[in-house]
Design a protein around this motif. Structure first.
Motif, PDB file in Angstrom:
ATOM      1  N   HIS A 196      -5.201  17.049 -88.334  1.00  0.00           N
ATOM      2  CA  HIS A 196      -5.375  16.786 -86.902  1.00  0.00           C
ATOM      3  C   HIS A 196      -5.027  15.346 -86.555  1.00  0.00           C
ATOM      4  N   ILE A 197      -5.319  14.408 -87.454  1.00  0.00           N
ATOM      5  CA  ILE A 197      -4.907  13.022 -87.202  1.00  0.00           C
ATOM      6  C   ILE A 197      -3.381  12.934 -87.129  1.00  0.00           C
ATOM      7  N   ALA A 219       1.570  12.425 -84.013  1.00  0.00           N
ATOM      8  CA  ALA A 219       2.884  12.965 -83.655  1.00  0.00           C
ATOM      9  C   ALA A 219       2.986  13.223 -82.154  1.00  0.00           C
ATOM     10  N   ALA A 220       1.906  13.735 -81.557  1.00  0.00           N
ATOM     11  CA  ALA A 220       1.910  13.974 -80.111  1.00  0.00           C
ATOM     12  C   ALA A 220       2.036  12.659 -79.344  1.00  0.00           C
ATOM     13  N   HIS A 221       1.368  11.628 -79.839  1.00  0.00           N
ATOM     14  CA  HIS A 221       1.463  10.306 -79.201  1.00  0.00           C
ATOM     15  C   HIS A 221       2.891   9.775 -79.284  1.00  0.00           C
ATOM     16  N   ASP A 222       3.497   9.893 -80.458  1.00  0.00           N
ATOM     17  CA  ASP A 222       4.866   9.433 -80.644  1.00  0.00           C
ATOM     18  C   ASP A 222       5.829  10.209 -79.757  1.00  0.00           C
ATOM     19  N   GLN A 223       5.619  11.526 -79.687  1.00  0.00           N
ATOM     20  CA  GLN A 223       6.481  12.358 -78.843  1.00  0.00           C
ATOM     21  C   GLN A 223       6.375  11.957 -77.378  1.00  0.00           C
ATOM     22  N   VAL A 256      -4.801  15.620 -76.933  1.00  0.00           N
ATOM     23  CA  VAL A 256      -5.727  15.009 -77.897  1.00  0.00           C
ATOM     24  C   VAL A 256      -7.078  15.713 -77.865  1.00  0.00           C
ATOM     25  N   ILE A 257      -7.566  16.007 -76.667  1.00  0.00           N
ATOM     26  CA  ILE A 257      -8.858  16.702 -76.547  1.00  0.00           C
ATOM     27  C   ILE A 257      -8.781  18.087 -77.176  1.00  0.00           C
ATOM     28  N   ALA A 258      -7.676  18.789 -76.945  1.00  0.00           N
ATOM     29  CA  ALA A 258      -7.501  20.116 -77.548  1.00  0.00           C
ATOM     30  C   ALA A 258      -7.501  20.020 -79.068  1.00  0.00           C
ATOM     31  N   MET A 259      -6.832  19.013 -79.609  1.00  0.00           N
ATOM     32  CA  MET A 259      -6.798  18.847 -81.061  1.00  0.00           C
ATOM     33  C   MET A 259      -8.170  18.488 -81.615  1.00  0.00           C
ATOM     34  N   MET A 260      -8.950  17.702 -80.864  1.00  0.00           N
ATOM     35  CA  MET A 260     -10.313  17.383 -81.289  1.00  0.00           C
ATOM     36  C   MET A 260     -11.173  18.646 -81.325  1.00  0.00           C
ATOM     37  N   LEU A 261     -11.009  19.515 -80.332  1.00  0.00           N
ATOM     38  CA  LEU A 261     -11.764  20.768 -80.313  1.00  0.00           C
ATOM     39  C   LEU A 261     -11.393  21.647 -81.506  1.00  0.00           C
TER      40      LEU A 261
END
Length: 296
Positions: free
Chosen positions: A251-252, A257-261, A279-284
């Motif tokens: 998840h990290i 990767a989402a941030h870079d994208q 990010v919230i979805a990935m934390m969940l």
């Protein structure tokens, strides 16, 4: 087999781009249903029939669509190719091998249809596998387990769709779910490692052991009897450490990767605000994965 495949694909590649990875998502969903739900899944006759049907279906599809079918339509080929994007070894434009950031292969500027579906199937199916190992899951037979599997995949898909819908309020781009879909691949890989690490390490020996004594006559052609991994060496602590780290690190990596994208596609301010739902979805997903793991 190679000759058959080449003959089947001799008409070239005319796989419709609009199909994308959707056929692969269907293949993978069917496979996990076989693996997790079908009662007779360990029957050699069932396994043999599935393998034969799988081969025939793919050869027919290759005959119709060409060689491109295997890259996008074959579930296992697509799975292997997509996970390979996380490989730290890549090639330059001149073909030379290089070391690279494992997340570099996830950054794409094109929307690939169906990739999000493949990722959601992988994450949802592995999540359902974890759910069935918890103390509060009660199997409901084929129908109940099928609904549970579909519900798990649907829940992951809905979570991702909602996150993308919220991100679209800030990030004005077409095909946003497809653009961020590759960032789900580290999560899928982390879930796979977490749930299949001990199975691969211990039960994976069975293939070599059976090949060493193919007719059950007591042969030990490869010396596996004296070199098999001792079950006692794989302690519950080691398994738990690998599982937790695989989920968290997956998840990290997905968040990074989402941030870079986002930064590559949009202005910095929009990127920071627009990626928050992702990010919230990935934390969940992280919390859910750990909850299922610790409830086993």
């Amino acid at each position: 087999m190679a000759v058959v495949v080449m003959a089947t694909c001799r008409h070239g590649d005319h796989y419709p781009s609009r199909l994308g990875y959707w056929p692969a998502a269907v293949w993978l969903a069917a496979f996990v249903w076989l693996e997790l739900v079908l009662p007779a899944r360990s029957d050699p006759r069932v396994v043999g029939g599935v393998i034969l049907g799988y081969e025939v279906a793919n050869l027919v599809a290759a005959r119709v669509f060409g060689a491109g079918w295997f890259a996008r339509g074959d579930g296992f080929e697509a799975y292997a190719t997509l996970i390979a994007r996380l490989c730290p070894i890549g090639r330059r434009s001149d073909g030379a091998l290089i070391l690279r950031n494992p997340l570099a292969g996830l950054v794409r500027t094109d929307d690939e249809p169906g990739m999000a579906a493949v990722a959601c199937v992988l994450i949802g199916a592995t999540g359902f596998d974890g759910l069935t190992r918890t103390t509060f899951w009660q199997s409901g037979g084929v129908l109940g387990d099928t609904l549970g599997l579909l519900g798990s995949i649907a829940a992951v898909s809905a979570l991702y769709a909602i996150a993308m819908r919220l991100s679209a309020l800030v990030l004005p781009a077409r095909g946003l779910p497809g653009l961020f879909a590759p960032t789900l691949l580290p999560i899928a890989l982390g879930y796979a490692v977490a749930h299949y690490f001990s199975f691969f390490l211990l039960e994976g020996q069975t293939t070599l052991i059976l090949a060493s004594d193919p007719f059950g006559t007591g042969l030990d052609l490869f010396g596996t009897r004296d070199h098999a991994i001792d079950y006692r060496l794989v302690s519950p602590e080691l398994v738990a450490m690998v599982q937790i780290n695989a989920i968290v690190l997956g998840h990290i990596a997905g968040t990074a990767a989402a941030h870079d994208q986002a930064l590559r596609l949009f202005p910095p301010k929009q990127a920071r605000h627009g990626q928050l739902p992702v990010v919230i979805a990935m934390m969940l997903l992280t919390c859910t994965g750990l909850l299922l793991l610790l409830s086993g």
